[in-house]
Scaffold this active site. Structure first.
Site, short mmCIF file in Angstrom:
data_model
loop_
_atom_site.label_atom_id
_atom_site.label_comp_id
_atom_site.label_asym_id
_atom_site.label_seq_id
_atom_site.Cartn_x
_atom_site.Cartn_y
_atom_site.Cartn_z
N SER A 140 17.65 44.64 -22.03
CA SER A 140 16.52 44.68 -22.67
C SER A 140 16.56 45.53 -24.08
O SER A 140 17.45 46.18 -24.13
CB SER A 140 15.24 44.97 -21.94
OG SER A 140 14.03 45.26 -22.70
N TYR A 153 10.85 50.37 -15.95
CA TYR A 153 11.85 49.06 -16.16
C TYR A 153 12.71 49.75 -17.12
O TYR A 153 13.64 49.57 -17.15
CB TYR A 153 10.72 48.36 -17.04
CG TYR A 153 11.41 47.08 -17.73
CD1 TYR A 153 11.59 46.07 -16.84
CD2 TYR A 153 11.78 47.23 -18.96
CE1 TYR A 153 12.32 44.80 -17.41
CE2 TYR A 153 12.22 46.09 -19.55
CZ TYR A 153 12.62 45.00 -18.97
OH TYR A 153 13.16 43.71 -19.38
N LYS A 157 16.70 49.37 -17.14
CA LYS A 157 17.61 48.64 -18.24
C LYS A 157 18.59 49.56 -18.94
O LYS A 157 19.73 49.29 -19.22
CB LYS A 157 16.57 48.10 -19.08
CG LYS A 157 15.70 46.83 -18.43
CD LYS A 157 16.74 45.79 -17.94
CE LYS A 157 15.95 44.48 -17.27
NZ LYS A 157 16.69 43.55 -16.92
N1 LIG Z 1 10.79 37.88 -21.71
C1 LIG Z 1 11.38 39.13 -22.75
O1 LIG Z 1 10.78 39.23 -23.63
C2 LIG Z 1 12.29 39.91 -22.06
C3 LIG Z 1 12.80 41.03 -23.18
C4 LIG Z 1 13.79 41.87 -22.73
C5 LIG Z 1 14.52 41.44 -21.39
N2 LIG Z 1 14.11 40.37 -20.67
C6 LIG Z 1 14.87 40.53 -19.38
O2 LIG Z 1 15.11 39.12 -19.32
C7 LIG Z 1 15.34 38.68 -17.94
C8 LIG Z 1 14.43 37.46 -17.59
O3 LIG Z 1 13.15 37.77 -18.00
P1 LIG Z 1 11.94 36.86 -17.88
O4 LIG Z 1 10.94 37.26 -19.20
O5 LIG Z 1 12.38 35.21 -17.91
O6 LIG Z 1 11.03 37.14 -16.63
P2 LIG Z 1 9.94 36.18 -15.73
O7 LIG Z 1 9.55 35.29 -16.53
O8 LIG Z 1 9.10 37.19 -14.93
O9 LIG Z 1 11.13 35.62 -14.71
C9 LIG Z 1 11.85 36.44 -13.66
C10 LIG Z 1 12.75 35.59 -12.80
O10 LIG Z 1 13.30 36.29 -11.97
C11 LIG Z 1 12.93 35.79 -10.51
N3 LIG Z 1 12.90 36.99 -9.51
C12 LIG Z 1 12.21 38.31 -9.60
N4 LIG Z 1 12.26 38.98 -8.71
C13 LIG Z 1 13.47 38.36 -7.87
C14 LIG Z 1 14.08 38.78 -6.73
N5 LIG Z 1 13.82 39.91 -6.08
N6 LIG Z 1 15.09 37.83 -6.33
C15 LIG Z 1 15.32 36.79 -6.98
N7 LIG Z 1 14.61 36.28 -7.97
C16 LIG Z 1 13.59 37.12 -8.44
C17 LIG Z 1 11.55 35.23 -10.66
O11 LIG Z 1 11.39 34.32 -9.67
P3 LIG Z 1 10.73 34.35 -8.40
O12 LIG Z 1 9.35 34.91 -8.59
O13 LIG Z 1 10.64 32.73 -7.73
O14 LIG Z 1 11.56 35.23 -7.61
C18 LIG Z 1 11.80 34.55 -12.02
O15 LIG Z 1 12.45 33.42 -12.01
C19 LIG Z 1 15.11 39.66 -17.20
O16 LIG Z 1 16.29 40.65 -16.89
C20 LIG Z 1 14.35 40.60 -18.14
O17 LIG Z 1 14.27 42.11 -17.81
C21 LIG Z 1 13.09 39.65 -20.88
#
Ligand SMILES: NC(=O)c1ccc[n+]([C@@H]2O[C@H](COP(=O)([O-])OP(=O)(O)OC[C@H]3O[C@@H](n4cnc5c(N)ncnc54)[C@H](OP(=O)(O)O)[C@@H]3O)[C@@H](O)[C@H]2O)c1
Length: 230
Positions: A140, A153, A157
């Site tokens: 991140s 968080y 990261k």
């Molecule tokens: N969105 C951003 O702006 C952003 C920025 C920087 C980094 N990131 C990183 O990008 C990645 C994806 O983020 P996102 O924004 O797509 O998050 P999100 O929309 O909250 O989706 C998270 C996903 O992870 C799954 N998950 C959560 N806990 C889990 C567990 N214990 N076991 C298996 N699956 C699990 C959730 O599905 P279930 O609830 O069905 O388990 C969901 O499919 C993450 O690593 C996040 O830190 C995102």
């Protein structure tokens, strides 16, 4: 057949957000997807939408034994991931660190760090045996900088960056581990910390059209790098 056809791509957190959008793009590119997330309903929907050879399972990455059993089943096919995406993560509800309940702090560590470790220990030996494969651990901007109210968080990261860097020193030639900052994308996670301001950013679908070609171009030469989706 395209250059990417036949590649096996493992995606954790495939049910929503970035994982779900990447699934569409990798499938369009002719890749086979191995995906997991916790929601059984979402996994059943994916199984209906994407037939074999794609494989989806309701797996909580915090459960080492379940991850190992999932891996044993997939790896019994005799193949291994060409691209392993440790994408699943959670974020704490916005709060100063001293107001974060201990269980909530543990949950973030359990998913974002221990979950990544469970997936790596399950699949990396088979990737090493094949002498090839790319491991992408989702980091991140908050793995390289910080902000108030998301300290748990941020800690995980920053931990991902260190874990990746040490792992990269251990991998044999032909494999790579990288940490990837995806950017800022309008997903459930962003809405948790940015509220309605999240809508100012790209959605996951638009992001995936930039991210997936970038991911498919990673090679063993990227080992040890901290990267950003362009
Ligand atoms: N969105 C951003 O702006 C952003 C920025 C920087 C980094 N990131 C990183 O990008 C990645 C994806 O983020 P996102 O924004 O797509 O998050 P999100 O929309 O909250 O989706 C998270 C996903 O992870 C799954 N998950 C959560 N806990 C889990 C567990 N214990 N076991 C298996 N699956 C699990 C959730 O599905 P279930 O609830 O069905 O388990 C969901 O499919 C993450 O690593 C996040 O830190 C995102």
């Amino acid at each position: 057949m395209s250059k990417t056809s036949g590649q096996t791509v493992l995606i954790t957190g495939v049910s929503r957000g970035l994982g779900r959008a990447m699934l569409d793009r990798f499938a369009e590119a002719g890749c086979t997807i191995w995906g997991c997330s916790r929601s059984e309903t979402a996994i059943r929907d994916l199984q209906r939408t994407f037939a074999a050879p794609h494989q989806f399972a309701a797996v909580d990455v915090t459960d080492a034994a379940t991850v190992a059993a999932w891996g044993a089943e997939l790896l019994a096919s005799g193949t291994a991931p060409d691209l392993l995406l440790n994408n699943a993560a959670i974020i704490n509800f916005n709060a100063p660190l001293w107001e974060v309940p201990p269980d909530a702090f543990s949950d973030v560590i359990d998913v974002n760090l221990k979950g990544v470790f469970h997936v790596l220990r399950t699949f990396v030996p088979a990737m090493i045996a094949r002498r090839r494969g790319i491991i992408v651990n989702f980091s991140s901007g908050w793995g390289r900088s910080t902000a108030p109210e998301v300290a748990p968080y941020c800690a995980t990261k920053w931990g991902i960056e260190g874990l990746m860097s040490a792992l990269a020193c251990e991998l044999p030639r032909g494999l790579a581990a990288v940490a990837l900052n995806p950017g800022i994308i309008d997903t459930d996670m962003l809405r948790s910390c940015f509220g309605t301001d999240a809508s100012q950013y790209d959605d996951a679908e638009a992001w995936s059209r930039r991210a997936v070609p970038f991911l498919l171009n990673l090679t063993a030469r990227n080992n040890g790098q901290s990267l950003d989706v362009p």
